[in-house]
Design a protein around this motif. Structure first.
Motif, PDB file in Angstrom:
ATOM      1  N   UNK A 138      -2.486  -0.726  -1.844  1.00 53.90           N
ATOM      2  CA  UNK A 138      -3.649  -1.478  -2.340  1.00 53.90           C
ATOM      3  C   UNK A 138      -4.172  -0.857  -3.633  1.00 53.90           C
ATOM      4  N   UNK A 139      -4.187   0.480  -3.667  1.00 55.60           N
ATOM      5  CA  UNK A 139      -4.656   1.182  -4.861  1.00 55.60           C
ATOM      6  C   UNK A 139      -3.737   0.894  -6.051  1.00 55.60           C
ATOM      7  N   UNK A 140      -2.425   0.991  -5.846  1.00 52.67           N
ATOM      8  CA  UNK A 140      -1.473   0.752  -6.935  1.00 52.67           C
ATOM      9  C   UNK A 140      -1.545  -0.690  -7.435  1.00 52.67           C
ATOM     10  N   UNK A 141      -1.726  -1.623  -6.529  1.00 51.32           N
ATOM     11  CA  UNK A 141      -1.815  -3.023  -6.922  1.00 51.32           C
ATOM     12  C   UNK A 141      -2.997  -3.250  -7.862  1.00 51.32           C
ATOM     13  N   UNK A 142      -4.134  -2.676  -7.521  1.00 48.41           N
ATOM     14  CA  UNK A 142      -5.321  -2.821  -8.368  1.00 48.41           C
ATOM     15  C   UNK A 142      -5.133  -2.146  -9.726  1.00 48.41           C
ATOM     16  N   UNK A 143      -4.552  -0.955  -9.722  1.00 44.00           N
ATOM     17  CA  UNK A 143      -4.363  -0.229 -10.979  1.00 44.00           C
ATOM     18  C   UNK A 143      -3.346  -0.918 -11.880  1.00 44.00           C
ATOM     19  N   UNK A 144      -2.286  -1.435 -11.310  1.00 44.51           N
ATOM     20  CA  UNK A 144      -1.303  -2.159 -12.126  1.00 44.51           C
ATOM     21  C   UNK A 144      -1.920  -3.405 -12.752  1.00 44.51           C
ATOM     22  N   UNK A 145      -2.789  -4.074 -11.998  1.00 45.22           N
ATOM     23  CA  UNK A 145      -3.490  -5.232 -12.537  1.00 45.22           C
ATOM     24  C   UNK A 145      -4.417  -4.806 -13.676  1.00 45.22           C
ATOM     25  N   UNK A 146      -5.124  -3.687 -13.473  1.00 45.23           N
ATOM     26  CA  UNK A 146      -6.008  -3.158 -14.509  1.00 45.23           C
ATOM     27  C   UNK A 146      -5.228  -2.825 -15.777  1.00 45.23           C
ATOM     28  N   UNK A 147      -4.067  -2.194 -15.617  1.00 41.27           N
ATOM     29  CA  UNK A 147      -3.245  -1.815 -16.765  1.00 41.27           C
ATOM     30  C   UNK A 147      -2.745  -3.049 -17.504  1.00 41.27           C
ATOM     31  N   UNK A 148      -2.278  -4.035 -16.770  1.00 38.41           N
ATOM     32  CA  UNK A 148      -1.763  -5.262 -17.394  1.00 38.41           C
ATOM     33  C   UNK A 148      -2.850  -6.009 -18.151  1.00 38.41           C
ATOM     34  N   UNK A 149      -4.060  -6.000 -17.609  1.00 40.66           N
ATOM     35  CA  UNK A 149      -5.169  -6.716 -18.246  1.00 40.66           C
ATOM     36  C   UNK A 149      -5.721  -5.974 -19.459  1.00 40.66           C
ATOM     37  N   UNK A 150      -5.417  -4.681 -19.573  1.00 38.30           N
ATOM     38  CA  UNK A 150      -5.992  -3.864 -20.645  1.00 38.30           C
ATOM     39  C   UNK A 150      -4.920  -3.068 -21.381  1.00 38.30           C
ATOM     40  N   UNK A 151      -3.772  -3.657 -21.599  1.00 42.32           N
ATOM     41  CA  UNK A 151      -2.676  -2.965 -22.269  1.00 42.32           C
ATOM     42  C   UNK A 151      -3.102  -2.511 -23.666  1.00 42.32           C
ATOM     43  N   UNK A 152      -2.916  -1.207 -23.933  1.00 42.69           N
ATOM     44  CA  UNK A 152      -3.282  -0.650 -25.230  1.00 42.69           C
ATOM     45  C   UNK A 152      -4.761  -0.383 -25.409  1.00 42.69           C
ATOM     46  N   UNK A 153      -5.553  -0.642 -24.370  1.00 43.47           N
ATOM     47  CA  UNK A 153      -6.992  -0.408 -24.426  1.00 43.47           C
ATOM     48  C   UNK A 153      -7.375   0.790 -23.552  1.00 43.47           C
ATOM     49  N   UNK A 154      -8.628   1.215 -23.681  1.00 44.16           N
ATOM     50  CA  UNK A 154      -9.083   2.407 -22.987  1.00 44.16           C
ATOM     51  C   UNK A 154      -8.923   2.305 -21.473  1.00 44.16           C
TER      52      UNK A 154
END
Length: 329
Positions: A138-154
């Protein structure tokens, strides 16, 4: 300090003159006057959710502040403050160690506001809670979504840092190190500094003291006030001296030096080298390539045995109040 932190979550548009006046007082730092205005308005409408929200941000006691936040939520705080109210409650649950509440509150927020102002923060909060509750997927799923939504951002880089920390907790050091090596050069200090700290920490766990000192020195140069430096220094003290076979050292011609600094800028290395000459030992600067980037390493002394080098290192550490490392050359 708490009221000033919480104030940062407020917006500038309010629903009536009274609210505008209260917020204006808060923004000016006139907190006592703001409290008086809230108290006067509350006598006629005690259960007004927005007034309860104001009381929450003005309350200096953390527990009481949370109670006002909870009451504001139940009393239907004004829609423009509802996001702030729920986000602050999630932070309180985190500080209180109630991980289940952190996760459920963050998930409820994410479901209600798909493009909310605190979406990225809530994704990180929920992921951190799930990781500590051993719900890794569950943690990895949320973080991967966060990374995809903010690629190249803080926040995208922050998500990768969180993945590295999860890998570290599971002792997947190679995965964690690969992530952190890339993150240590990003432009965001609150990502690069923790990445360097974790790289040094990983190296200590694996008993690779040379790498641990290297990353510590890069951290020291780039982020001299970074949290965690003292922790690393304390952990360096647990390592024993490198090789102690004096006869073997004499036969191979091995010499030892004390590594006192690693710098990305040569001028910084020269400044330290000049200062180290006061100790009466030979001082040298050598190039070192780390992840395709050139660094400048400052060495002091050329000793015939590791024991002699360690003895000098101890004196140097006391004098400089820093952690150094003996290396074979």
């Amino acid at each position: 300090m708490r009221p000033l932190i919480l104030i940062s979550f407020l917006w500038l548009v309010f629903y009536n003159v009274s609210s505008a006046e209260i917020i204006d007082l808060i923004k000016q730092g006139r907190l006592d006057e703001a409290r008086q205005e809230v108290a006067a308005a509350s006598t006629a409408s005690r259960r007004d959710g927005t007034l309860l929200y104001y009381q929450a941000i003005l309350e200096q006691d953390g527990i009481k502040s949370f109670q006002f936040l909870e009451a504001a939520f139940k009393a239907e705080v004004a829609p423009r403050f509802l996001e702030d109210d729920i986000y602050l409650m999630a932070l309180y649950y985190l500080a209180d160690g109630n991980l289940s509440k952190v996760a459920s509150t963050a998930e409820a927020y994410l479901q209600r506001w798909e493009s909310g102002r605190f979406r990225s923060e809530m994704q990180r909060l929920a992921a951190a809670a799930y990781a500590r509750l051993d719900r890794e997927e569950s943690a990895k799923k949320l973080l991967n979504r966060l990374i995809n939504e903010n690629e190249g951002k803080q926040f995208g880089y922050a998500g990768k840092l969180d993945l590295a920390y999860q890998a570290y907790r599971k002792k997947n050091y190679v995965e964690a190190q690969n992530i952190c090596r890339k993150l240590r050069q990003v432009e965001f200090d609150d990502v690069a500094a923790p990445a360097l700290y974790l790289l040094s920490s990983y190296s200590i766990e694996q008993k690779r003291i040379d790498d641990a000192i290297l990353y510590y020195n890069i951290l020291r140069e780039g982020f001299p006030h970074a949290v965690g430096r003292d922790d690393l220094i304390d952990r360096f003290g647990n390592f024993e001296s490198v090789g102690s076979d004096r006869q073997a050292e004499e036969m191979t011609g091995t010499v030892y030096s004390v590594q006192v600094g690693v710098f990305s800028l040569k001028e910084n290395a020269k400044k330290l080298a000049d200062r180290m000459k006061q100790y009466g030992e030979k001082v040298e600067i050598s190039d070192k390539i780390v992840s395709e980037k050139k660094y400048y390493v400052v060495y002091v002394g050329r000793f015939g045995s590791s024991q002699d080098a360690m003895s000098f290192k101890s004196r140097l550490e006391i004098s400089e109040n820093e952690a150094f490392q003996v290396v074979a050359r």
